[in-house]
Design a protein around this motif. Structure first.
Motif, PDB file in Angstrom:
ATOM      1  N   HIS A  12     -38.484 -21.441  71.319  1.00 22.93           N
ATOM      2  CA  HIS A  12     -38.900 -22.771  71.803  1.00 22.93           C
ATOM      3  C   HIS A  12     -40.372 -23.008  71.509  1.00 22.93           C
ATOM      4  O   HIS A  12     -40.760 -24.034  70.960  1.00 22.93           O
ATOM      5  CB  HIS A  12     -38.638 -22.893  73.309  1.00 22.93           C
ATOM      6  N   ARG A  69     -27.938 -20.185  71.327  1.00 22.52           N
ATOM      7  CA  ARG A  69     -27.519 -20.974  72.492  1.00 22.52           C
ATOM      8  C   ARG A  69     -26.004 -20.866  72.698  1.00 22.52           C
ATOM      9  O   ARG A  69     -25.531 -20.712  73.810  1.00 22.52           O
ATOM     10  CB  ARG A  69     -27.902 -22.439  72.246  1.00 22.52           C
ATOM     11  N   TYR A  97     -32.105 -30.972  68.647  1.00 22.90           N
ATOM     12  CA  TYR A  97     -31.581 -30.104  67.585  1.00 22.90           C
ATOM     13  C   TYR A  97     -31.229 -30.916  66.343  1.00 22.90           C
ATOM     14  O   TYR A  97     -31.563 -30.534  65.223  1.00 22.90           O
ATOM     15  CB  TYR A  97     -30.364 -29.317  68.092  1.00 22.90           C
ATOM     16  N   HIS A 136     -38.619 -35.741  77.394  1.00 24.98           N
ATOM     17  CA  HIS A 136     -38.508 -34.334  77.778  1.00 24.98           C
ATOM     18  C   HIS A 136     -39.589 -33.957  78.805  1.00 24.98           C
ATOM     19  O   HIS A 136     -39.294 -33.444  79.892  1.00 24.98           O
ATOM     20  CB  HIS A 136     -38.702 -33.527  76.492  1.00 24.98           C
TER      21      HIS A 136
HETATM   22  C1  HEM Z   1     -41.846 -30.251  69.845  1.00 23.72           C
HETATM   23  C2  HEM Z   1     -41.745 -30.314  71.145  1.00 23.72           C
HETATM   24  C3  HEM Z   1     -40.557 -29.780  71.905  1.00 23.72           C
HETATM   25  C4  HEM Z   1     -39.276 -29.580  71.515  1.00 23.72           C
HETATM   26  C5  HEM Z   1     -38.667 -29.847  70.152  1.00 23.72           C
HETATM   27  C6  HEM Z   1     -38.554 -29.031  72.652  1.00 23.72           C
HETATM   28  C7  HEM Z   1     -37.194 -28.713  72.656  1.00 23.72           C
HETATM   29  C8  HEM Z   1     -36.505 -28.245  73.731  1.00 23.72           C
HETATM   30  C9  HEM Z   1     -35.087 -28.020  73.781  1.00 23.72           C
HETATM   31  C10 HEM Z   1     -34.125 -28.320  72.622  1.00 23.72           C
HETATM   32  C11 HEM Z   1     -34.783 -27.512  74.987  1.00 23.72           C
HETATM   33  C12 HEM Z   1     -33.395 -27.171  75.504  1.00 23.72           C
HETATM   34  C13 HEM Z   1     -32.984 -25.798  75.174  1.00 23.72           C
HETATM   35  C14 HEM Z   1     -31.488 -25.698  75.351  1.00 23.72           C
HETATM   36  O1  HEM Z   1     -31.015 -25.798  76.507  1.00 23.72           O
HETATM   37  O2  HEM Z   1     -30.809 -25.532  74.317  1.00 23.72           O
HETATM   38  C15 HEM Z   1     -36.015 -27.404  75.734  1.00 23.72           C
HETATM   39  C16 HEM Z   1     -36.125 -26.906  77.006  1.00 23.72           C
HETATM   40  C17 HEM Z   1     -37.313 -26.861  77.703  1.00 23.72           C
HETATM   41  N1  HEM Z   1     -38.551 -27.279  77.261  1.00 23.72           N
HETATM   42 FE1  HEM Z   1     -38.980 -28.094  75.506  1.00 23.72          FE
HETATM   43  N2  HEM Z   1     -39.421 -28.911  73.702  1.00 23.72           N
HETATM   44  C18 HEM Z   1     -40.662 -29.363  73.283  1.00 23.72           C
HETATM   45  C19 HEM Z   1     -41.818 -29.415  74.023  1.00 23.72           C
HETATM   46  C20 HEM Z   1     -41.933 -28.969  75.311  1.00 23.72           C
HETATM   47  C21 HEM Z   1     -43.140 -29.057  76.111  1.00 23.72           C
HETATM   48  C22 HEM Z   1     -44.459 -29.697  75.635  1.00 23.72           C
HETATM   49  C23 HEM Z   1     -42.833 -28.490  77.314  1.00 23.72           C
HETATM   50  C24 HEM Z   1     -43.684 -28.319  78.528  1.00 23.72           C
HETATM   51  C25 HEM Z   1     -44.770 -28.991  78.800  1.00 23.72           C
HETATM   52  C26 HEM Z   1     -41.460 -28.034  77.259  1.00 23.72           C
HETATM   53  C27 HEM Z   1     -40.814 -27.362  78.251  1.00 23.72           C
HETATM   54  C28 HEM Z   1     -39.470 -27.066  78.274  1.00 23.72           C
HETATM   55  C29 HEM Z   1     -38.795 -26.473  79.423  1.00 23.72           C
HETATM   56  C30 HEM Z   1     -39.430 -26.096  80.734  1.00 23.72           C
HETATM   57  C31 HEM Z   1     -37.435 -26.355  79.066  1.00 23.72           C
HETATM   58  C32 HEM Z   1     -36.310 -25.817  79.942  1.00 23.72           C
HETATM   59  C33 HEM Z   1     -35.690 -26.954  80.697  1.00 23.72           C
HETATM   60  C34 HEM Z   1     -34.613 -26.454  81.641  1.00 23.72           C
HETATM   61  O3  HEM Z   1     -34.816 -25.450  82.288  1.00 23.72           O
HETATM   62  O4  HEM Z   1     -33.544 -27.106  81.697  1.00 23.72           O
HETATM   63  N3  HEM Z   1     -40.931 -28.343  76.030  1.00 23.72           N
HETATM   64  N4  HEM Z   1     -37.053 -27.864  74.943  1.00 23.72           N
END
Ligand code: HEM
Ligand code: HEM
Length: 157
Positions: A12, A69, A97, A136
């Motif tokens: 990630h 996943r 994705y 997000h």
């Molecule tokens: C290019 C930017 C980002 C992309 C492409 C991205 C993509 C993703 C994806 C696809 C997931 C889901 C994973 C799954 O269940 O298959 C996810 C989960 C998560 N992302 Fe991101 N993310 C990005 C930026 C960020 C940022 C900036 C943060 C925090 C400030 C963040 C925090 C999280 C967290 C905490 C989860 C888990 C959510 C949960 O527990 O349900 N992400 N991200």
């Protein structure tokens, strides 16, 4: 499963850093592409090669992430009864994705086939990705302040 696995967490945040790089250093490839479309010479630079290489790397990492996943699963949403929120969250994650796979494909077509329409789709997708990231991060903040769930901990070591 309480948290994402270490592998999922690494993937990630590595993809996150690579995406930031693609946005910050896009100018040289945009200029080179415009010159090539007009049939003019351009000078190859490290930033152009890195845009191509990191884009390819993002494609491979995202494909691997989808595979992991499916194999390992993901943690359940803390509130299983919030059906609508669960649905939206799944939709956003799968859109990520899709967009992250399509960006390198359209970028590849634009660059290697010199296709202006693929370049336009690439640009549109870049906008959609920003929109998805905003949703997000807003959702994470909503959960933190309103629902009192710290989902961030699930995506951190
Ligand atoms: C290019 C930017 C980002 C992309 C492409 C991205 C993509 C993703 C994806 C696809 C997931 C889901 C994973 C799954 O269940 O298959 C996810 C989960 C998560 N992302 Fe991101 N993310 C990005 C930026 C960020 C940022 C900036 C943060 C925090 C400030 C963040 C925090 C999280 C967290 C905490 C989860 C888990 C959510 C949960 O527990 O349900 N992400 N991200
Ligand atoms: C997920 C991976 C990628 C991201 C996030 C990304 C992001 C970007 C961004 C933000 C721009 C600037 C768009 C603009 O404002 O005009 C751009 C342009 C461009 N990218 Fe990528 N890119 C990725 C992968 C690739 C790959 C793998 C290639 C080629 C193999 C590529 C080729 C290009 C080209 C040719 C342009 C110029 C297009 C134009 O000006 O119409 N990109 N990219």
């Amino acid at each position: 499963m309480e948290k994402y696995t270490k592998l999922q967490i690494w993937m990630h945040w590595i993809v996150f850093i690579l995406v930031i790089f693609q946005y910050v250093f896009h100018e040289p490839i945009v200029q080179a592409f415009d010159l090539r479309v007009e049939g003019m010479d351009y000078s190859q630079s490290t930033l152009i090669s890195l845009h191509l290489a990191f884009g390819g790397l993002i494609f491979l990492l995202v494909a691997a992430r989808i595979w992991v996943r499916v194999e390992q699963g993901v943690p359940e949403h803390p509130d299983e009864h919030a059906i609508l929120i669960n649905l939206i969250s799944k939709a956003v994650h799968w859109s990520f994705y899709g967009v992250l796979l399509l960006l390198p494909i359209t970028g590849g077509f634009a660059w290697f086939q010199l296709s202006v329409s693929a370049g336009n789709v690439h640009e549109t997708l870049r906008g959609i990705l920003i929109l998805l990231v905003s949703v997000h991060v807003s959702a994470l903040l909503f959960h933190f302040f309103i629902s009192k769930y710290n989902l961030f901990k699930r995506m951190w070591w």
